[in-house]
Design a protein around this motif. Structure first.
Motif, PDB file in Angstrom:
ATOM      1  N   SER A   1       0.827  -1.203   0.000  1.00  0.00           N
ATOM      2  CA  SER A   1       0.000   0.000   0.000  1.00  0.00           C
ATOM      3  C   SER A   1       0.862   1.254   0.000  1.00  0.00           C
ATOM      4  CB  SER A   1      -0.920   0.012   1.227  1.00  0.00           C
ATOM      5  OG  SER A   1      -0.159  -0.008   2.426  1.00  0.00           O
ATOM      6  N   GLN A   2       2.121   1.146   0.440  1.00  0.00           N
ATOM      7  CA  GLN A   2       3.029   2.281   0.477  1.00  0.00           C
ATOM      8  C   GLN A   2       3.840   2.342  -0.816  1.00  0.00           C
ATOM      9  OE1 GLN A   2       3.441   4.669   2.893  1.00  0.00           O
ATOM     10  NE2 GLN A   2       1.692   3.792   3.979  1.00  0.00           N
ATOM     11  N   PRO A   3       3.931   3.516  -1.446  1.00  0.00           N
ATOM     12  CA  PRO A   3       4.685   3.605  -2.697  1.00  0.00           C
ATOM     13  C   PRO A   3       6.190   3.673  -2.459  1.00  0.00           C
ATOM     14  CG  PRO A   3       3.810   5.751  -2.118  1.00  0.00           C
ATOM     15  CD  PRO A   3       3.285   4.791  -1.083  1.00  0.00           C
ATOM     16  N   GLU A   4       6.928   3.260  -3.456  1.00  0.00           N
ATOM     17  CA  GLU A   4       8.378   3.400  -3.456  1.00  0.00           C
ATOM     18  C   GLU A   4       8.725   4.565  -4.372  1.00  0.00           C
ATOM     19  OE1 GLU A   4      12.293   0.898  -5.101  1.00  0.00           O
ATOM     20  OE2 GLU A   4      10.292  -0.033  -5.029  1.00  0.00           O
ATOM     21  N   THR A   5       9.459   5.547  -3.862  1.00  0.00           N
ATOM     22  CA  THR A   5       9.817   6.728  -4.653  1.00  0.00           C
ATOM     23  C   THR A   5      11.011   6.411  -5.551  1.00  0.00           C
ATOM     24  OG1 THR A   5       9.000   8.242  -2.964  1.00  0.00           O
ATOM     25  CG2 THR A   5      10.543   9.141  -4.578  1.00  0.00           C
ATOM     26  N   ILE A   6      10.856   6.698  -6.838  1.00  0.00           N
ATOM     27  CA  ILE A   6      11.917   6.495  -7.818  1.00  0.00           C
ATOM     28  C   ILE A   6      12.374   7.862  -8.305  1.00  0.00           C
ATOM     29  CG2 ILE A   6      12.578   5.365  -9.964  1.00  0.00           C
ATOM     30  CD1 ILE A   6      11.648   3.421  -7.789  1.00  0.00           C
ATOM     31  N   ASP A   7      13.668   8.142  -8.152  1.00  0.00           N
ATOM     32  CA  ASP A   7      14.226   9.443  -8.532  1.00  0.00           C
ATOM     33  C   ASP A   7      15.269   9.237  -9.623  1.00  0.00           C
ATOM     34  OD1 ASP A   7      15.276  11.951  -8.771  1.00  0.00           O
ATOM     35  OD2 ASP A   7      15.637  12.262  -6.635  1.00  0.00           O
ATOM     36  N   TRP A   8      14.825   9.392 -10.884  1.00  0.00           N
ATOM     37  CA  TRP A   8      15.743   9.228 -11.999  1.00  0.00           C
ATOM     38  C   TRP A   8      16.779  10.350 -12.036  1.00  0.00           C
ATOM     39  CZ3 TRP A   8      10.553   8.154 -12.353  1.00  0.00           C
ATOM     40  CH2 TRP A   8      10.205   6.852 -12.715  1.00  0.00           C
ATOM     41  N   ALA A   9      16.379  11.522 -11.556  1.00  0.00           N
ATOM     42  CA  ALA A   9      17.274  12.681 -11.620  1.00  0.00           C
ATOM     43  C   ALA A   9      18.529  12.470 -10.785  1.00  0.00           C
ATOM     44  CB  ALA A   9      16.542  13.936 -11.164  1.00  0.00           C
ATOM     45  N   SER A  10      18.419  11.709  -9.685  1.00  0.00           N
ATOM     46  CA  SER A  10      19.581  11.508  -8.825  1.00  0.00           C
ATOM     47  C   SER A  10      20.227  10.147  -9.032  1.00  0.00           C
ATOM     48  CB  SER A  10      19.172  11.639  -7.345  1.00  0.00           C
ATOM     49  OG  SER A  10      18.241  10.630  -6.995  1.00  0.00           O
ATOM     50  N   SER A  11      19.635   9.336  -9.923  1.00  0.00           N
ATOM     51  CA  SER A  11      20.207   8.007 -10.187  1.00  0.00           C
ATOM     52  C   SER A  11      21.542   8.151 -10.906  1.00  0.00           C
ATOM     53  CB  SER A  11      19.245   7.181 -11.044  1.00  0.00           C
ATOM     54  OG  SER A  11      19.874   5.978 -11.454  1.00  0.00           O
TER      55      SER A  11
END
Length: 382
Positions: A358-368
């Motif tokens: 139910s909790q989302p996982e944040t994906i940050d392409w900008a900092s990958s």
């Protein structure tokens, strides 16, 4: 005065309006109860006020149980959506009504009541309309009078049921600023009901998101918007773009659309949620995303340009699916996107839900490390 809602349940026949709701309202804060129609927010507000009784549970004010206390003994100011002003009374008489109705031992002298009414008329900037009747006022003026009447008795708690719902957009925005200023001046513990996400996020110190008689999430506005805790909260707090598909070996795919998901260990069905400002547009796919969309409309609204796009060739998307991307006016002038053009979405930050969590996982392409930061790109190669 703080408010504690402890395990409140309420049914209307077979309909469960509130389902074991527990909540803490901090003293001196402005709290919004936000949710769609039927979520239970107005029922909860009326139970706090004493206008409605619960089937079980407790309401406490600063630790004191007031569940069985009559509404007149709770020292609450209540403002209704449709003002509920007395048509046969003038503006001044409406404001004075609560003071005039107090028991004799608690009622201030007439001179003091008149002084307080005059002060409130000045505060709401309507002293010149004191002898008019409600039918002679505009909607915004009526709501100011209703607010003045609610605080005339100097309550410790102010409750408002969709106070701006009957007003037009410009008046509503002005009154929101005025209410915030009023709250900061008098330091009430205030709760207001709204289904307007912008209103809740702009006005409150704390937002309580409700759905089907349950509390979905409680947080400060900025935290709530940045980190929604469920799909419902995400869907309800403004426009969101969704890519549903199969996640395998770090790539989420649907038809000819795909995006890499760095760092995620999930496998199987998943949904990627992207807010309009978390997506950029390119004229060609990038190394980490192939999300083709066809422009449906371009709208110059305020400080940004809103581009509406329809997925192109995504197998599982319905024909009614529309994505929105917000770009700056300078980007618009440089790219000149037009209806019918093919563009590619370039996600910068996303929120991944798998089939179970139910909790989302944040994906940050900008900092990958594997994905360079992308802005609006004018690629010439496919």
């Amino acid at each position: 005065m703080s408010i504690t809602v402890d395990s409140i349940n309420k049914r209307f026949g077979k309909y469960q309006a509130l389902n074991n709701v527990s909540l803490d309202i901090p003293e001196g804060k402005l709290t919004a109860l936000l949710g769609p129609s039927g979520s239970g927010k107005t029922t909860l507000l009326r139970i706090i006020a004493g206008l409605e009784s619960s089937d079980s549970g407790r309401i406490c004010f600063s630790g004191q149980d007031v569940t069985g206390l009559h509404v007149r003994d709770r020292n609450i100011g209540f403002v209704f959506q449709h003002y509920a002003l007395f048509r046969h009374m003038t503006v001044a008489q409406n404001i004075a009504f609560g003071l005039d109705s107090l028991p004799r031992k608690q009622r201030p002298p007439k001179a003091e009541i008149q002084t307080r009414v005059n002060e409130l008329l000045e505060m709401i900037q309507l002293p010149h309309l004191s002898q008019r009747f409600p039918a002679q006022l505009s909607g915004g003026q009526k709501q100011r009078v209703a607010l003045a009447r609610a605080i005339a008795t100097r309550p410790k708690i102010l409750l408002l049921d969709e106070p701006f719902g009957a007003l037009d957009a410009r008046v509503r925005k002005d009154l929101r600023r005025w209410l915030r200023s009023l709250h900061d001046e008098f330091h009430f513990t205030s709760i207001f009901v709204t289904h307007d996400q912008e209103e809740a996020l702009e006005l409150s110190d704390q937002v309580v998101v409700m759905s089907q008689g349950n509390v979905e999430q409680v947080n400060e506005p900025t935290e709530l918007y940045a980190r929604p805790g469920s799909r419902f909260v995400f869907d309800f707090l403004g426009q969101v773009n969704v890519l549903s598909g199969e996640l395998q070996q770090g790539r989420l795919s649907q038809g000819n659309a795909w995006v890499t998901v760095p760092g995620s260990e999930h496998q199987g069905n998943a949904q990627l949620y992207l807010r309009p400002h978390e997506v950029q547009l390119a004229s060609a796919p990038t190394a980490h995303a192939h999300l083709p969309l066809r422009i449906e409309a371009v709208s110059l609204i305020g400080s940004e340009v809103r581009v509406e796009l329809r997925p192109e060739g995504w197998q599982n998307e319905s024909t009614d699916t529309i994505w929105e991307v917000g770009i700056s006016h300078s980007e618009f002038n440089h790219q000149r996107p037009a209806r019918g053009d093919l563009r590619y979405a370039v996600p910068e930050i996303g929120h991944l839900f798998n089939g179970k969590d139910s909790q989302p996982e944040t994906i940050d392409w900008a900092s990958s490390e594997s994905v360079p930061r992308m802005r609006l790109i004018n690629n010439t190669s496919a």
